[in-house]
Design a protein around this motif. Structure first.
Motif, PDB file in Angstrom:
ATOM      1  N   ILE A  76       0.812  -1.220   0.000  1.00 18.07           N
ATOM      2  CA  ILE A  76       0.000   0.000   0.000  1.00 18.07           C
ATOM      3  C   ILE A  76       0.843   1.267   0.000  1.00 18.07           C
ATOM      4  O   ILE A  76       0.657   2.158  -0.830  1.00 18.07           O
ATOM      5  CB  ILE A  76      -0.969  -0.011   1.196  1.00 18.07           C
ATOM      6  CG1 ILE A  76      -2.075  -1.052   0.941  1.00 18.07           C
ATOM      7  CG2 ILE A  76      -1.574   1.374   1.446  1.00 18.07           C
ATOM      8  CD1 ILE A  76      -2.983  -1.288   2.118  1.00 18.07           C
ATOM      9  N   HIS A  77       1.804   1.338   0.924  1.00 16.82           N
ATOM     10  CA  HIS A  77       2.565   2.580   1.080  1.00 16.82           C
ATOM     11  C   HIS A  77       3.694   2.745   0.058  1.00 16.82           C
ATOM     12  O   HIS A  77       4.082   3.883  -0.238  1.00 16.82           O
ATOM     13  CB  HIS A  77       3.130   2.665   2.495  1.00 16.82           C
ATOM     14  CG  HIS A  77       2.086   2.955   3.534  1.00 16.82           C
ATOM     15  ND1 HIS A  77       1.539   4.206   3.707  1.00 16.82           N
ATOM     16  CD2 HIS A  77       1.466   2.141   4.427  1.00 16.82           C
ATOM     17  CE1 HIS A  77       0.640   4.161   4.677  1.00 16.82           C
ATOM     18  NE2 HIS A  77       0.567   2.924   5.129  1.00 16.82           N
ATOM     19  N   LYS A  78       4.185   1.644  -0.461  1.00 12.67           N
ATOM     20  CA  LYS A  78       5.278   1.741  -1.426  1.00 12.67           C
ATOM     21  C   LYS A  78       4.789   1.792  -2.864  1.00 12.67           C
ATOM     22  O   LYS A  78       5.464   2.350  -3.745  1.00 12.67           O
ATOM     23  CB  LYS A  78       6.235   0.554  -1.246  1.00 12.67           C
ATOM     24  CG  LYS A  78       7.499   0.660  -2.092  1.00 12.67           C
ATOM     25  CD  LYS A  78       8.451  -0.486  -1.798  1.00 12.67           C
ATOM     26  CE  LYS A  78       9.720  -0.370  -2.654  1.00 12.67           C
ATOM     27  NZ  LYS A  78      10.674  -1.477  -2.374  1.00 12.67           N
ATOM     28  N   HIS A  79       3.617   1.223  -3.127  1.00 11.51           N
ATOM     29  CA  HIS A  79       3.164   1.117  -4.514  1.00 11.51           C
ATOM     30  C   HIS A  79       1.796   1.753  -4.777  1.00 11.51           C
ATOM     31  O   HIS A  79       1.670   2.636  -5.632  1.00 11.51           O
ATOM     32  CB  HIS A  79       3.132  -0.361  -4.926  1.00 11.51           C
ATOM     33  CG  HIS A  79       4.456  -1.035  -4.830  1.00 11.51           C
ATOM     34  ND1 HIS A  79       5.483  -0.802  -5.710  1.00 11.51           N
ATOM     35  CD2 HIS A  79       4.930  -1.953  -3.925  1.00 11.51           C
ATOM     36  CE1 HIS A  79       6.540  -1.529  -5.374  1.00 11.51           C
ATOM     37  NE2 HIS A  79       6.222  -2.236  -4.299  1.00 11.51           N
ATOM     38  N   LEU A  80       0.750   1.306  -4.080  1.00 13.16           N
ATOM     39  CA  LEU A  80      -0.596   1.753  -4.405  1.00 13.16           C
ATOM     40  C   LEU A  80      -0.831   3.236  -4.094  1.00 13.16           C
ATOM     41  O   LEU A  80      -1.387   3.968  -4.921  1.00 13.16           O
ATOM     42  CB  LEU A  80      -1.622   0.888  -3.660  1.00 13.16           C
ATOM     43  CG  LEU A  80      -1.656  -0.589  -4.053  1.00 13.16           C
ATOM     44  CD1 LEU A  80      -2.704  -1.333  -3.227  1.00 13.16           C
ATOM     45  CD2 LEU A  80      -1.938  -0.760  -5.543  1.00 13.16           C
ATOM     46  N   VAL A  81      -0.409   3.675  -2.916  1.00 13.57           N
ATOM     47  CA  VAL A  81      -0.632   5.076  -2.550  1.00 13.57           C
ATOM     48  C   VAL A  81       0.163   6.041  -3.440  1.00 13.57           C
ATOM     49  O   VAL A  81      -0.407   7.011  -3.956  1.00 13.57           O
ATOM     50  CB  VAL A  81      -0.317   5.300  -1.057  1.00 13.57           C
ATOM     51  CG1 VAL A  81      -0.210   6.787  -0.744  1.00 13.57           C
ATOM     52  CG2 VAL A  81      -1.409   4.671  -0.197  1.00 13.57           C
ATOM     53  N   PRO A  82       1.467   5.814  -3.665  1.00 13.14           N
ATOM     54  CA  PRO A  82       2.198   6.735  -4.548  1.00 13.14           C
ATOM     55  C   PRO A  82       1.641   6.776  -5.973  1.00 13.14           C
ATOM     56  O   PRO A  82       1.655   7.821  -6.612  1.00 13.14           O
ATOM     57  CB  PRO A  82       3.625   6.162  -4.533  1.00 13.14           C
ATOM     58  CG  PRO A  82       3.728   5.424  -3.249  1.00 13.14           C
ATOM     59  CD  PRO A  82       2.367   4.819  -3.053  1.00 13.14           C
ATOM     60  N   GLY A  83       1.154   5.654  -6.471  1.00 14.57           N
ATOM     61  CA  GLY A  83       0.698   5.600  -7.850  1.00 14.57           C
ATOM     62  C   GLY A  83      -0.758   5.961  -8.066  1.00 14.57           C
ATOM     63  O   GLY A  83      -1.122   6.515  -9.117  1.00 14.57           O
ATOM     64  N   LEU A  84      -1.610   5.659  -7.071  1.00 14.90           N
ATOM     65  CA  LEU A  84      -3.062   5.828  -7.268  1.00 14.90           C
ATOM     66  C   LEU A  84      -3.751   6.573  -6.134  1.00 14.90           C
ATOM     67  O   LEU A  84      -4.940   6.877  -6.229  1.00 14.90           O
ATOM     68  CB  LEU A  84      -3.720   4.443  -7.400  1.00 14.90           C
ATOM     69  CG  LEU A  84      -3.231   3.537  -8.531  1.00 14.90           C
ATOM     70  CD1 LEU A  84      -3.730   2.104  -8.303  1.00 14.90           C
ATOM     71  CD2 LEU A  84      -3.704   4.046  -9.876  1.00 14.90           C
ATOM     72  N   GLY A  85      -3.036   6.864  -5.079  1.00 14.13           N
ATOM     73  CA  GLY A  85      -3.644   7.408  -3.865  1.00 14.13           C
ATOM     74  C   GLY A  85      -4.392   8.710  -4.030  1.00 14.13           C
ATOM     75  O   GLY A  85      -5.305   9.014  -3.265  1.00 14.13           O
TER      76      GLY A  85
END
Length: 378
Positions: A98-107
């Motif tokens: 979540i914090h390394k991939h999903l949030v930076p890209g789609l958050g």
């Protein structure tokens, strides 16, 4: 001035133009009794949104909750929903996703505005940047679980992660040791007090985390067996974490051959001698395999010693997990039934065992053919 309100064509709700020029479709949400507004740049677009919303309401898929950003929702889901209900290791893994991939890209995207097309483009970019297909599948798996919760709360109408095309992970084909190489490995390991540990991997097919988390209380010398009830790993920021098995079938009992029981007995004797020498500095965790002071061993430390051992023994440079693959391959090649190997490995489904080690079966088929020729042939 706002234009005069117009009744929707099929009843329920209204469409009108706002002072800023946008068209607003407004209707009453049956579940909450509150009014919900949707906006479009044209009158026709607003009517279309209204009809779609009414259809969703009839189907029970209408999003009725507040519209958070994906970041806000994922953080809430991770800490308030996921963390209290899963193992620490699972929480840590999901937190990284979540914090390394999903949030930076789609958050930054509004939860209710997230589309399958946005996800598809996000995953395509990650693949282009070199992310493994299996990792992309993992990202979608975590997001899918979170969005299912959002759907139950009526924060979204549909789970858009179900509509993306995911890449097919390339199955890793590990290099395995044959029976002769496994014997050489254990012979060299006996000179470095690693024989018992490596034997549990290459003979009993135990996972690395299962071995490093094994306690003496799990070993029954009288019955000649050990109980695998959990696993151990090290996580930065959390330290050593003991958890349950990888799956329900990972919790199992393994019957040990006599030579392996003897190795464990000798290992315990040597460990007790080290414990006496260490005195008050010994950390008593009841671990079968531990560091010089009785504490946990890091996987990186074990891997370093194993790699050095393989090099000195002039054996292939393999992963630790390949020792488990070697154990299964050797057993199947010896004619041990696949269902017995399945239980040893802790697989939930025989298809997993056959799918992973099916390459060994052709030689067994030839052996069976030769035996039939010997029995029925002239």
């Amino acid at each position: 001035m706002a234009r005069q309100r117009k009744k929707s064509v099929r009843g329920g709700g209204s469409v009108f133009q706002r002072k800023d020029g946008r068209w607003e479709a407004k209707f009453k949400v049956e579940e909450t009794g509150k009014y919900k507004s949707l906006y479009a740049s044209t009158e026709k677009g607003a009517y279309k949104l209204l009809e779609e919303a009414k259809l969703q309401q009839r189907q029970g898929t209408l999003a009725t909750g507040p519209d958070h950003t994906l970041k806000d929702f994922l953080v809430y889901w991770l800490e308030d929903v996921e963390k209290p209900t899963v193992e620490v290791s699972t929480y840590i893994g999901n937190r990284i996703v979540i914090h390394k991939h999903l949030v930076p890209g789609l958050g930054h995207i509004k939860l209710q505005k997230l589309t399958a097309r946005q996800l598809q483009s996000f995953y395509a970019l990650r693949l282009k940047e070199g992310m493994a297909a299996s990792r992309v599948v993992r990202l979608n798996s975590v997001l899918h679980k979170a969005l299912n919760h959002a759907r139950r709360l009526k924060l979204v109408g549909v789970n858009v992660s179900e509509d993306v095309e995911l890449p097919r992970p390339v199955k890793y084909k590990g290099q395995v040791l044959d029976a002769q190489q496994a014997k050489i490995l254990l012979q060299v390991a006996s000179e470095r007090d690693l024989e018992a540990l490596l034997a549990l991997a290459v003979v009993a097919a135990m996972r690395q985390g299962e071995i490093l988390g094994l306690h003496w209380s799990n070993v029954d010398f009288t019955k000649g067996q050990l109980h695998i009830v959990g696993s151990m790993n090290y996580y930065s920021g959390y330290g050593f974490v003991e958890g349950k098995g990888k799956t329900q079938n990972s919790i199992r009992v393994i019957k040990l051959p006599s030579f392996l029981l003897d190795l464990l007995k000798k290992h315990r004797t040597r460990q007790l001698e080290k414990k006496l020498s260490a005195g008050s500095t010994w950390i008593d965790r009841d671990l079968v395999f531990c560091g010089a002071n009785g504490d946990f061993i890091r996987r990186t430390t074990l891997l370093y010693h194993m790699k050095k051992l393989l090099k000195d023994a002039e054996l292939p440079d393999i992963r630790f997990h390949d020792l488990r693959h070697s154990a299964a391959t050797i057993l199947i090649a010896m004619g041990v039934p696949a269902n017995v190997v399945k239980e040893l490995l802790g697989h939930a489904d025989i298809r997993t065992t056959l799918g992973t080690y099916g390459h060994v079966l052709p030689s067994m088929a030839q052996d069976a053919t030769d035996k039939m020729d010997g029995l029925y042939g002239e």
